[in-house]
Motif scaffolding. Structure first.
Motif, PDB file in Angstrom:
ATOM      1  N   UNK A 221       8.405   2.032  -4.707  1.00  0.00           N
ATOM      2  CA  UNK A 221       9.864   1.989  -4.829  1.00  0.00           C
ATOM      3  C   UNK A 221      10.307   0.915  -5.814  1.00  0.00           C
ATOM      4  N   UNK A 222       9.666  -0.247  -5.749  1.00  0.00           N
ATOM      5  CA  UNK A 222      10.008  -1.326  -6.687  1.00  0.00           C
ATOM      6  C   UNK A 222       9.689  -0.919  -8.110  1.00  0.00           C
ATOM      7  N   UNK A 223       8.528  -0.311  -8.324  1.00  0.00           N
ATOM      8  CA  UNK A 223       8.157   0.124  -9.678  1.00  0.00           C
ATOM      9  C   UNK A 223       9.117   1.197 -10.171  1.00  0.00           C
TER      10      UNK A 223
ATOM     11  N   UNK B  13      12.292   1.543  -9.292  1.00  0.00           N
ATOM     12  CA  UNK B  13      13.597   0.935  -9.585  1.00  0.00           C
ATOM     13  C   UNK B  13      13.536   0.083 -10.847  1.00  0.00           C
ATOM     14  N   UNK B  14      12.431  -0.591 -11.093  1.00  0.00           N
ATOM     15  CA  UNK B  14      12.297  -1.415 -12.294  1.00  0.00           C
ATOM     16  C   UNK B  14      12.180  -0.514 -13.531  1.00  0.00           C
ATOM     17  N   UNK B  15      11.517   0.616 -13.380  1.00  0.00           N
ATOM     18  CA  UNK B  15      11.300   1.500 -14.530  1.00  0.00           C
ATOM     19  C   UNK B  15      12.509   2.292 -14.936  1.00  0.00           C
ATOM     20  N   UNK B  16      13.495   2.391 -14.073  1.00  0.00           N
ATOM     21  CA  UNK B  16      14.656   3.221 -14.432  1.00  0.00           C
ATOM     22  C   UNK B  16      15.853   2.414 -14.867  1.00  0.00           C
TER      23      UNK B  16
ATOM     24  N   UNK C 291      -1.309  -0.280  13.401  1.00  0.00           N
ATOM     25  CA  UNK C 291      -0.438  -1.241  12.718  1.00  0.00           C
ATOM     26  C   UNK C 291      -0.981  -1.566  11.336  1.00  0.00           C
ATOM     27  N   UNK C 292      -2.295  -1.735  11.226  1.00  0.00           N
ATOM     28  CA  UNK C 292      -2.883  -2.068   9.915  1.00  0.00           C
ATOM     29  C   UNK C 292      -2.714  -0.910   8.939  1.00  0.00           C
ATOM     30  N   UNK C 293      -2.981   0.324   9.383  1.00  0.00           N
ATOM     31  CA  UNK C 293      -2.833   1.452   8.476  1.00  0.00           C
ATOM     32  C   UNK C 293      -1.366   1.699   8.133  1.00  0.00           C
ATOM     33  N   UNK C 294      -0.475   1.534   9.115  1.00  0.00           N
ATOM     34  CA  UNK C 294       0.950   1.688   8.832  1.00  0.00           C
ATOM     35  C   UNK C 294       1.427   0.630   7.840  1.00  0.00           C
ATOM     36  N   UNK C 295       0.978  -0.597   8.020  1.00  0.00           N
ATOM     37  CA  UNK C 295       1.349  -1.670   7.091  1.00  0.00           C
ATOM     38  C   UNK C 295       0.849  -1.408   5.684  1.00  0.00           C
ATOM     39  N   UNK C 296      -0.352  -0.850   5.571  1.00  0.00           N
ATOM     40  CA  UNK C 296      -0.900  -0.551   4.253  1.00  0.00           C
ATOM     41  C   UNK C 296      -0.064   0.501   3.535  1.00  0.00           C
ATOM     42  N   UNK C 297       0.262   1.594   4.237  1.00  0.00           N
ATOM     43  CA  UNK C 297       1.052   2.650   3.599  1.00  0.00           C
ATOM     44  C   UNK C 297       2.496   2.213   3.361  1.00  0.00           C
ATOM     45  N   UNK C 298       3.026   1.361   4.226  1.00  0.00           N
ATOM     46  CA  UNK C 298       4.366   0.825   3.991  1.00  0.00           C
ATOM     47  C   UNK C 298       4.366  -0.059   2.744  1.00  0.00           C
ATOM     48  N   UNK C 299       3.303  -0.843   2.572  1.00  0.00           N
ATOM     49  CA  UNK C 299       3.194  -1.681   1.373  1.00  0.00           C
ATOM     50  C   UNK C 299       3.110  -0.820   0.119  1.00  0.00           C
ATOM     51  N   UNK C 300       2.336   0.260   0.172  1.00  0.00           N
ATOM     52  CA  UNK C 300       2.268   1.168  -0.982  1.00  0.00           C
ATOM     53  C   UNK C 300       3.637   1.769  -1.287  1.00  0.00           C
TER      54      UNK C 300
END
Length: 44
Positions: free
Chosen positions: A37-39, A41-44, A23-32
């Motif tokens: 994705x946010x960066x 969408x903001x950059x385009x 769960x911790x490793x999945x949460x870390x990669x999901x956060x990345x």
């Protein structure tokens, strides 16, 4: 039995430790992924 089998340091279930690690490793990669994705969408 050898000495390590007689003197166990942790009696917790290994499945719980494995689930927490997953769960911790999945949460870390999901956060990345969300941050990238946010960066993107903001950059385009």
């Amino acid at each position: 039995m050898n000495d390590f089998e007689k003197n166990v340091q942790s009696k917790r279930n290994d499945a719980v430790d494995s689930a927490v690690g997953f769960v911790v490793s999945f949460g870390f990669f999901a956060l990345l992924f969300v941050m990238a994705t946010v960066i993107h969408l903001v950059g385009s």
